[in-house]
Design a protein around this motif. Structure first.
Motif, short mmCIF file in Angstrom:
data_model
loop_
_atom_site.label_atom_id
_atom_site.label_comp_id
_atom_site.label_asym_id
_atom_site.label_seq_id
_atom_site.Cartn_x
_atom_site.Cartn_y
_atom_site.Cartn_z
N ALA A 308 0.84 -1.22 0.00
CA ALA A 308 0.00 0.00 0.00
C ALA A 308 0.86 1.25 0.00
O ALA A 308 0.54 2.24 -0.68
N LYS A 309 1.97 1.25 0.75
CA LYS A 309 2.85 2.42 0.77
C LYS A 309 3.43 2.70 -0.62
O LYS A 309 3.52 3.85 -1.04
N ILE A 311 2.11 1.81 -3.53
CA ILE A 311 1.03 2.29 -4.40
C ILE A 311 0.81 3.78 -4.18
O ILE A 311 0.73 4.56 -5.13
N ALA A 312 0.72 4.19 -2.92
CA ALA A 312 0.51 5.61 -2.62
C ALA A 312 1.66 6.46 -3.13
O ALA A 312 1.46 7.54 -3.70
N ILE A 324 -5.46 0.80 -10.37
CA ILE A 324 -4.47 -0.06 -9.73
C ILE A 324 -4.76 -1.46 -10.23
O ILE A 324 -5.92 -1.91 -10.19
N ILE A 342 -6.30 -2.72 -0.06
CA ILE A 342 -7.32 -1.71 -0.37
C ILE A 342 -7.73 -0.96 0.90
O ILE A 342 -7.90 0.26 0.89
N ASN A 344 -5.87 -0.35 3.42
CA ASN A 344 -4.77 0.57 3.74
C ASN A 344 -4.75 1.81 2.85
O ASN A 344 -4.03 2.76 3.14
N LEU A 345 -5.53 1.78 1.77
CA LEU A 345 -5.59 2.92 0.85
C LEU A 345 -6.85 3.77 1.06
O LEU A 345 -7.27 4.51 0.18
N LYS A 346 -7.42 3.68 2.25
CA LYS A 346 -8.70 4.37 2.52
C LYS A 346 -8.58 5.88 2.36
O LYS A 346 -9.53 6.55 1.97
N LEU A 348 -7.06 7.41 0.16
CA LEU A 348 -7.19 7.71 -1.27
C LEU A 348 -8.61 7.45 -1.77
O LEU A 348 -8.87 7.58 -2.96
N SER A 371 -12.53 4.40 -6.28
CA SER A 371 -12.27 5.61 -5.52
C SER A 371 -12.96 6.78 -6.21
O SER A 371 -12.55 7.18 -7.30
#
Length: 397
Positions: A308-309, A311-312, A324, A342, A344-346, A348, A371
């Motif tokens: 997740a890190k 991806i961000a 993604i 997903i 962890n990407l809240k 975004l 998103s």
């Protein structure tokens, strides 16, 4: 219209994967694996029309050559030899020399061999596979497709390390990236699913398997990727540590560790295996986690957090994000891992569609999250690196 088949070979130091691919459809006509080369238990197996066959490799040495002789016999026995138009080889490292697929001749073969210092475990094995195939198929054109080639479009700021430029100029030390054929394939397939041209799509490709990497793809071109000078960098993987403070290497050597033991540990005893103290297999991690194994839960948390890190972080090189894409053995099948990433990407704005996520497994594509904040989706696309190799080989014909 006559069929055009390509024999795709992925030669490792102790194994050889192969497939006969219909270059127009991507269908695997035959697929197989030679393994345990160098050992008494060396075998070759293949699957054709749902039937699996296995044979011992009886040669004492030269197992790559013996395996390819068996492949020739197999192709001839199934009546496909006249439909075979080319041989495509997966080569791990092309350095800065190879930016696309090339037809193999003596000069290309020598250059691949010369790059062995950048990939000492992989390129010599690739050369061995090429030489065996050239002997077996002297009249067929043969092509090399490089894992690193897709990433040669990265800008200087993405591939340059913060080290003296002399090390880059003299030794080629820079970020190269790997899994290029996979990132190339799924980024094109994602554009199709989004009804976009490749040139207008912005994708973060997430290849998760025993080896794992993330790639930012802008207008069809790799602009950053998580693996580096070697496949050891980036995400935590099955047995690889991923990103690590390089000072730890000096620390361990001063503690009496040998150089070999340090890198054996970082490459083969870390990742899922090292953190969980249990297994390198994601399926085993998930099963043990359900049973309350704390090491497995920690490995799961570290892995999903790091993915997740990355991806961000890869929003930075993109002007916008369209999708993604999860791919690879874990990315295509491991539902709890995708769900946690997903989650962890809240920040975004990504919200999982649990039903769609459940359905997009075992070879099925699909959109699994959206998103509204970014106007983007998360999707699953099964990779097909062999098809890329076959298709690019035929295109060069």
């Amino acid at each position: 219209m006559p069929k055009s088949f390509v024999l795709v070979i992925n030669s490792g130091s102790s194994s050889l994967k192969f497939a006969v691919i219909d270059s127009s459809t991507g269908e695997e006509v035959i697929s197989g694996l030679g393994e345990c080369f160098g050992l008494a238990e060396a075998v070759i197996s293949w699957k054709h029309q749902g039937t699996k066959t296995q044979h011992e490799i009886k040669a004492k040495d030269n197992h790559h050559e013996y395996a390819i002789e068996q492949i020739v016999t197999l192709i001839e026995s199934l009546g496909h030899s006249k439909q075979l138009v080319a041989v495509g080889h997966r080569i791990v490292h092309g350095g800065e020399k190879f930016t696309s697929t090339v037809r193999i001749d003596d000069k290309v073969l020598a250059e691949i061999d010369a790059l062995s210092s950048l990939a000492p475990l992989h390129n010599p094995a690739g050369v061995k596979g090429i030489k065996a195939a050239l002997n077996a198929f002297p009249s067929l054109p043969q092509f090399a497709v490089f894992d690193t080639a897709f990433h040669q479009s990265m800008p200087d700021k993405a591939f340059t390390y913060g080290i003296p430029q002399q090390l880059y100029k003299e030794h080629g030390i820079r970020r190269y990236g790997f899994h290029g054929t996979s990132h190339y394939y799924v980024s094109r397939e994602a554009a199709k699913m989004l009804s976009q041209t490749v040139e207008e799509s912005n994708i973060i490709s997430v290849h998760l398997g025993n080896g794992a990497s993330v790639c930012a793809v802008s207008a069809g071109r790799s602009v950053d990727t998580s693996m580096g000078f070697t496949p050891l960098a980036g995400l935590m993987m099955g047995t690889r540590c991923g990103d690590l403070d390089s000072g730890i290497i000096e620390f361990l050597i001063k503690k009496g560790w040998s150089q070999e033991s340090v890198f054996e540990t970082l490459n083969k005893k870390s990742g899922f295996l090292g953190v969980s103290e249990l297994t390198s297999d994601a399926r085993g991690i998930l099963e043990a986690m359900e049973e309350g194994h704390k090491g497995a839960k920690l490995a799961f948390d570290v892995f999903t957090y790091r993915v997740a890190k990355y991806i961000a972080a890869y929003l930075v090189p993109l002007d916008k994000l369209d999708a993604i894409v999860f791919t690879g053995g874990i990315g295509e099948n491991a539902l709890p891992i995708r769900s946690e990433i997903i989650k962890n990407l809240k920040l975004l704005g990504f919200v999982e569609d649990a039903v769609a996520n459940q359905a997009a497994r075992f070879g099925q594509s699909g959109i699994i999250a959206k998103s509204e904040l970014l106007g983007a989706v998360a999707m699953v696309i099964p990779t097909n690196e062999e098809y890329v190799i076959a298709k690019q080989s035929v295109e060069l014909l």
